[in-house]
Design an enzyme around this catalytic site. Structure first.
Site, PDB file in Angstrom:
ATOM      1  N   GLU A 138       0.845  -1.209   0.000  1.00  0.00           N
ATOM      2  CA  GLU A 138       0.000   0.000   0.000  1.00  0.00           C
ATOM      3  C   GLU A 138       0.875   1.252   0.000  1.00  0.00           C
ATOM      4  O   GLU A 138       1.971   1.220   0.562  1.00  0.00           O
ATOM      5  CB  GLU A 138      -0.847   0.033   1.292  1.00  0.00           C
ATOM      6  CG  GLU A 138      -1.618  -1.240   1.533  1.00  0.00           C
ATOM      7  CD  GLU A 138      -2.274  -1.292   2.915  1.00  0.00           C
ATOM      8  OE1 GLU A 138      -2.194  -0.288   3.665  1.00  0.00           O
ATOM      9  OE2 GLU A 138      -2.851  -2.337   3.244  1.00  0.00           O
ATOM     10  N   LYS A 140       2.343   4.536   1.451  1.00  0.00           N
ATOM     11  CA  LYS A 140       2.470   5.010   2.826  1.00  0.00           C
ATOM     12  C   LYS A 140       2.116   6.495   2.821  1.00  0.00           C
ATOM     13  O   LYS A 140       2.921   7.343   2.434  1.00  0.00           O
ATOM     14  CB  LYS A 140       3.887   4.792   3.344  1.00  0.00           C
ATOM     15  CG  LYS A 140       4.016   5.147   4.804  1.00  0.00           C
ATOM     16  CD  LYS A 140       5.339   4.694   5.356  1.00  0.00           C
ATOM     17  CE  LYS A 140       5.451   4.993   6.826  1.00  0.00           C
ATOM     18  NZ  LYS A 140       5.134   6.366   7.187  1.00  0.00           N
ATOM     19  N   ASP A 142       1.499  10.145   3.767  1.00  0.00           N
ATOM     20  CA  ASP A 142       2.192  11.016   4.713  1.00  0.00           C
ATOM     21  C   ASP A 142       1.194  12.015   5.278  1.00  0.00           C
ATOM     22  O   ASP A 142       1.074  13.138   4.811  1.00  0.00           O
ATOM     23  CB  ASP A 142       3.334  11.733   3.986  1.00  0.00           C
ATOM     24  CG  ASP A 142       4.341  12.306   4.964  1.00  0.00           C
ATOM     25  OD1 ASP A 142       4.249  11.984   6.166  1.00  0.00           O
ATOM     26  OD2 ASP A 142       5.204  13.071   4.525  1.00  0.00           O
ATOM     27  N   TYR A 262      -6.909   2.147   6.189  1.00  0.00           N
ATOM     28  CA  TYR A 262      -6.084   1.034   5.733  1.00  0.00           C
ATOM     29  C   TYR A 262      -5.971  -0.114   6.724  1.00  0.00           C
ATOM     30  O   TYR A 262      -5.260  -1.074   6.459  1.00  0.00           O
ATOM     31  CB  TYR A 262      -4.674   1.519   5.367  1.00  0.00           C
ATOM     32  CG  TYR A 262      -4.036   2.410   6.420  1.00  0.00           C
ATOM     33  CD1 TYR A 262      -3.873   3.766   6.183  1.00  0.00           C
ATOM     34  CD2 TYR A 262      -3.613   1.898   7.633  1.00  0.00           C
ATOM     35  CE1 TYR A 262      -3.306   4.593   7.137  1.00  0.00           C
ATOM     36  CE2 TYR A 262      -3.042   2.712   8.590  1.00  0.00           C
ATOM     37  CZ  TYR A 262      -2.890   4.062   8.332  1.00  0.00           C
ATOM     38  OH  TYR A 262      -2.325   4.878   9.284  1.00  0.00           O
ATOM     39  N   LYS A 354      10.912   2.948   2.608  1.00  0.00           N
ATOM     40  CA  LYS A 354      10.953   4.399   2.411  1.00  0.00           C
ATOM     41  C   LYS A 354      11.961   4.793   1.350  1.00  0.00           C
ATOM     42  O   LYS A 354      13.053   4.239   1.293  1.00  0.00           O
ATOM     43  CB  LYS A 354      11.302   5.087   3.722  1.00  0.00           C
ATOM     44  CG  LYS A 354      10.158   5.067   4.703  1.00  0.00           C
ATOM     45  CD  LYS A 354      10.386   6.125   5.745  1.00  0.00           C
ATOM     46  CE  LYS A 354       9.242   6.186   6.725  1.00  0.00           C
ATOM     47  NZ  LYS A 354       9.621   6.967   7.888  1.00  0.00           N
ATOM     48  N   CYS A 448      28.507  37.574  22.330  1.00  0.00           N
ATOM     49  CA  CYS A 448      28.465  36.119  22.367  1.00  0.00           C
ATOM     50  C   CYS A 448      27.188  35.669  23.087  1.00  0.00           C
ATOM     51  O   CYS A 448      26.926  36.127  24.200  1.00  0.00           O
ATOM     52  CB  CYS A 448      29.692  35.590  23.093  1.00  0.00           C
ATOM     53  SG  CYS A 448      29.566  33.837  23.480  1.00  0.00           S
ATOM     54  N   CYS A 451      28.268  33.980  26.679  1.00  0.00           N
ATOM     55  CA  CYS A 451      28.875  34.702  27.810  1.00  0.00           C
ATOM     56  C   CYS A 451      28.580  36.192  27.777  1.00  0.00           C
ATOM     57  O   CYS A 451      28.922  36.909  28.716  1.00  0.00           O
ATOM     58  CB  CYS A 451      30.386  34.472  27.828  1.00  0.00           C
ATOM     59  SG  CYS A 451      31.226  35.302  26.470  1.00  0.00           S
ATOM     60  N   CYS A 466      33.671  35.008  19.443  1.00  0.00           N
ATOM     61  CA  CYS A 466      33.713  35.520  20.806  1.00  0.00           C
ATOM     62  C   CYS A 466      35.169  35.388  21.227  1.00  0.00           C
ATOM     63  O   CYS A 466      35.762  34.323  21.095  1.00  0.00           O
ATOM     64  CB  CYS A 466      32.822  34.661  21.696  1.00  0.00           C
ATOM     65  SG  CYS A 466      33.114  34.937  23.437  1.00  0.00           S
ATOM     66  N   CYS A 471      34.535  31.925  28.122  1.00  0.00           N
ATOM     67  CA  CYS A 471      33.142  31.745  27.689  1.00  0.00           C
ATOM     68  C   CYS A 471      32.728  30.289  27.939  1.00  0.00           C
ATOM     69  O   CYS A 471      33.407  29.362  27.495  1.00  0.00           O
ATOM     70  CB  CYS A 471      33.048  32.092  26.206  1.00  0.00           C
ATOM     71  SG  CYS A 471      31.513  31.613  25.450  1.00  0.00           S
TER      72      CYS A 471
HETATM   73  S1  IVH Z   1      -0.166   0.269   8.736  1.00  0.00           S
HETATM   74  C1  IVH Z   1       0.359  -2.002  12.454  1.00  0.00           C
HETATM   75  N1  IVH Z   1      -0.568   1.331   6.407  1.00  0.00           N
HETATM   76  O1  IVH Z   1       2.705   5.259   8.725  1.00  0.00           O
HETATM   77  C2  IVH Z   1       0.032  -1.270  11.229  1.00  0.00           C
HETATM   78  N2  IVH Z   1       0.339   2.709   8.102  1.00  0.00           N
HETATM   79  O2  IVH Z   1       5.384   4.977   9.941  1.00  0.00           O
HETATM   80  C3  IVH Z   1       0.747   0.011  11.184  1.00  0.00           C
HETATM   81  N3  IVH Z   1       0.767   5.010   7.401  1.00  0.00           N
HETATM   82  O3  IVH Z   1       1.757   5.358  12.051  1.00  0.00           O
HETATM   83  C4  IVH Z   1       0.199   0.968  10.278  1.00  0.00           C
HETATM   84  N4  IVH Z   1       0.049   4.782   5.354  1.00  0.00           N
HETATM   85  O4  IVH Z   1       0.240   6.545  10.393  1.00  0.00           O
HETATM   86  C5  IVH Z   1      -0.140   1.546   7.649  1.00  0.00           C
HETATM   87  N5  IVH Z   1      -0.993   2.140   4.274  1.00  0.00           N
HETATM   88  C6  IVH Z   1      -0.577   2.342   5.530  1.00  0.00           C
HETATM   89  C7  IVH Z   1      -0.100   3.589   5.959  1.00  0.00           C
HETATM   90  C8  IVH Z   1       0.364   3.730   7.258  1.00  0.00           C
HETATM   91  C9  IVH Z   1       0.551   5.614   6.236  1.00  0.00           C
HETATM   92  C10 IVH Z   1       1.368   5.657   8.578  1.00  0.00           C
HETATM   93  C11 IVH Z   1       0.704   5.334   9.886  1.00  0.00           C
HETATM   94  C12 IVH Z   1       1.814   4.834  10.766  1.00  0.00           C
HETATM   95  C13 IVH Z   1       3.035   5.312  10.074  1.00  0.00           C
HETATM   96  C14 IVH Z   1       4.211   4.430  10.420  1.00  0.00           C
END
Ligand code: IVH
Length: 712
Positions: A138, A140, A142, A262, A354, A448, A451, A466, A471
């Site tokens: 999935e 991630k 932000d 999710y 990441k 500074c 001091c 300084c 100091c």
């Molecule tokens: S699963 C135990 N799925 O990422 C399951 N998290 O760095 C843990 N996040 O705190 C979360 N997209 O806020 C999951 N598709 C996704 C996500 C996701 C964003 C965030 C979530 C978590 C953080 C962890």
């Protein structure tokens, strides 16, 4: 969709209202139908981005509902679509305990780390379970993690993640987010949904999701704010978080917030519909009417997961309408998830992959100044925390006064921050187009910050300094230098001891090293009889070092071992050096005007003179007893090497660096060519650096140059 968002104030009961139970049930029926229709069409619009009626038709439904509710305020329910925005503001957010820990995720930053994650969990599984594993991958998102509770199909509680155990009750704010369903399941309109989903509301459902702001909405909002001279936000994540956590939910209602869900945290009373895999869970949540990403994939082969992650980094992640900082890879099977459990706060069955972003935008909250060993005042930015390359950055260097002025970096600016490898993050540039007018031009302090002593900016240097050796901020660094090998060489004394003794107030100036009391040290944790005796002996032994060592140890800017030896070849004592006029010093070979001025300035300081007197009183050798020896020629480790110097070096001026190289037998030229042995590069190195890189000439720092010299 042009839709009234504000709370329609219920009008007085209509005088024409007809009475009668039948009539009331007609009204109730119509209200139900309108609410369902609005809920469905809002879902098509806000969640699916695929409306099936026109804005005008939708508005007509909305107006009819508002009018009917005004006539029958007693029939208004909390989950009516008109009730998303409250009338009043909250005083504070109540704390709520989550029904289960809201976990975070371990990170993987490379294919190798991803592979290692897989190997770790495979080891914990019996051989028969190591086969046929499915993965769900999935985006991630932000944003801001939230936890939503539904009871009998009604949204009853919305909380932030908080520390994972306890969050804040932001129900009122979440209700204003159009993609947060107030009722589940979503009533479907059979005319537009050929296949009924057939799911019914579970008794209790707790889901986890992310509140976020699409990039385009964020940019629009920020641009509008900037035009109006109002506060702008650093990035969509901060904006979403700030918008959700408003005590006045009416403000949240005006912000472009969205939700993706999710994860199921708790599910009760779902009967046979209860999902057994993540993939089924996502389909189930979607069927209930939750917004669930469709850019989610399931793989039965690990290699396919790896390939997808790689491809996503190149293409997919740049095409999303919102910010995502990677992918989340989860084991599909709930049974496997349960078996694997957690380590600390991270599930073993999921990992965040990441992609390192080396640059990020954030707000510069404040400019502070720290004090280096030689007294340099180093400005740095205090930032609104931001993720750069997988690390949270809160401070970044601003180099020096000129850098800040040339780049026109102001306090309150949104700035681009860069972090490359292990190097300290730096502020690259401001984003002036997003200024609101409240940003402040910064002034370098002339005293500074540690001091309060006078700071000076020597000619031809970018840094302010300084000049007070007492100091406190410089003191720890100064002590560390004083006791180091090339200076007074006190064994068993390093930065840790320096920090401790300064912190305890045992050392207030350099001379106090010779006034340390064994009984004070014995009272410190980890300082036994033997250790203290050794340290006292080492301190005692250092008193007889030659005065050139002491001069080096004093840490006068530009006076390292070589220069100190050179000076002490001309003067019998530190007192004689202290009395030397500027012109006399300048006349010494290897001592340029800047260095000479530094020396004069240092000895002119009252505090420094006192330190010298104390040192002498303690019995430290400050004068040569033997007749003047012929100056010892410096070792020549750089003989045959040609150097070019570029940029601003951290402690040496160009002239000093040149003198250092020449004193050790090296040659210094101005232009980089194939005959250049090394380019010594500092901050803001320009074309010479590029040329060196092009020609394959090794590039070294001042530190490395010093090491080459000391290697002799
Ligand atoms: S699963 C135990 N799925 O990422 C399951 N998290 O760095 C843990 N996040 O705190 C979360 N997209 O806020 C999951 N598709 C996704 C996500 C996701 C964003 C965030 C979530 C978590 C953080 C962890």
């Amino acid at each position: 969709m042009p839709m009234a968002v504000g709370l329609p104030s219920p009008g007085p009961p209509s005088p024409n209202r007809r009475g009668g139970a039948d009539e009331m049930s007609d009204v109730q029926e119509r209200l139900d139908a309108l609410r369902k229709a609005i809920q469905y069409h809002a879902y098509r619009y806000y969640v699916l981005d695929d409306p099936v009626i026109s804005d005008a038709e939708y508005d007509a439904l909305w107006r009819e509902l508002v009018a009917l509710e005004q006539q029958h305020p007693e029939l208004i329910t909390a989950d009516s679509p008109t009730q998303r925005v409250p009338g009043a503001l909250a005083e504070r957010f109540a704390k709520v305990r989550h029904p289960a820990p809201i976990l975070s995720l371990a990170n993987a930053f490379s294919p190798a780390e991803l592979q290692a994650w897989r190997e770790r969990f495979l080891k914990l599984l019996p051989p028969e379970r190591q086969e046929g594993i499915c993965y769900v991958v999935e985006p991630k998102i932000d944003g801001l993690s939230v936890v939503l509770t539904y009871e009998e199909g009604r949204f009853v509680l919305g909380a932030t993640r908080g520390d994972g155990e306890e969050g804040e009750d932001v129900t009122a704010n979440l209700r204003t987010v159009k993609s947060v369903p107030l009722r589940i399941p979503l009533p479907r309109d059979p005319r537009h949904e050929p296949e009924p989903t057939g799911v019914s509301a579970p008794g209790r459902l707790v889901v986890r999701g992310e509140i976020y702001t699409p990039i385009a909405d964020f940019q629009r909002f920020n641009a509008r704010q900037a035009r109006a001279g109002e506060r702008t936000y650093a990035n969509p994540r901060n904006f979403a978080a700030g918008s959700l956590r408003q005590l006045d939910a009416r403000i949240t209602a005006g912000r472009p917030l969205k939700l993706w869900v999710y994860q199921i945290v708790v599910l009760e009373g779902a009967g046979p519909a209860a999902p057994r895999t993540q993939w089924e869970a996502l389909a189930y949540l979607r069927a209930l009417g939750f917004p669930v990403e469709t850019r989610i994939r399931r793989f039965a082969e690990w290699d396919a997961v790896m390939a997808y992650c790689e491809e996503w980094g190149r293409t997919g992640r740049h095409q999303l309408p919102y910010e995502a900082d990677g992918l989340v890879i989860k084991l599909d099977d709930f049974d496997l998830q349960e078996r694997l459990g957690y380590v600390g706060k991270d599930p073993r069955w999921a990992v965040a992959y990441k992609y390192a972003t080396e640059e990020a935008v954030t707000r510069l909250l404040e400019i502070k100044v720290n004090v280096g060993r030689t007294g340099t005042l180093n400005p740095y930015a205090v930032l609104e925390p931001v993720q750069v390359g997988g690390v949270t950055v809160t401070n970044a260097t601003l180099h020096n006064e000129d850098y800040i002025r040339e780049k026109d970096i102001r306090v309150g600016d949104l700035v681009v921050v860069k972090r490359a490898g292990e190097v300290i993050p730096q502020v690259l540039r401001p984003l002036p187009e997003l200024r609101t007018g409240s940003e402040q031009i910064w002034q370098m302090p002339t005293r500074c910050p540690a001091c309060g002593g006078q700071a000076v900016r020597p000619a031809n240097e970018a840094a302010w300094r300084c000049v007070n050796s007492a100091c406190p901020a410089q003191l720890v660094r100064a002590v560390e230098h004083f006791v180091s090998r090339e200076a007074m060489d006190i064994a068993g004394f390093g930065i840790r001891q320096a920090e401790l003794f300064v912190e305890r107030g045992f050392i207030k100036d350099l001379a106090d090293i010779y006034y340390l009391k064994p009984e004070d040290l014995l009272a410190l944790e980890g300082f036994g009889e033997k250790k203290v005796a050794n340290l006292m002996a080492a301190i005692q032994a250092s008193k007889t070092r030659p005065p050139a060592r002491l001069l080096t140890a004093l840490g006068i800017q530009g006076v390292g071992q070589v220069v100190a030896e050179n000076l002490m070849a001309h003067y019998d004592s530190l007192a004689a050096l202290a009395a030397a006029p500027l012109e006399e010093l300048q006349a010494i070979e290897g001592i340029g005007p800047v260095l000479a001025q530094n020396i004069v300035d240092w000895f002119a300081q009252e505090a420094n003179r006192r330190v010298l007197e104390k040192l002498e009183a303690a019995g430290v050798t400050t004068a040569r007893s033997a007749p003047r020896a012929a100056p010892r020629p410096a070792a020549q480790p750089l003989a045959g090497l040609t150097f070019v110097i570029t940029g601003t070096l951290p402690t040496l001026s160009r002239e000093q660096a040149r003198a250092l190289i020449q004193a050790h037998g090296g040659k210094v030229t101005d232009a980089v060519s194939k005959n250049t042995s090394y380019l010594v590069a500092g901050e803001a190195a320009g074309s010479k650096l590029a040329k060196a890189q092009q020609l394959g000439v090794p590039v070294i720092s001042e530190e490395e140059l010093r090491r080459m010299v000391e290697a002799a």
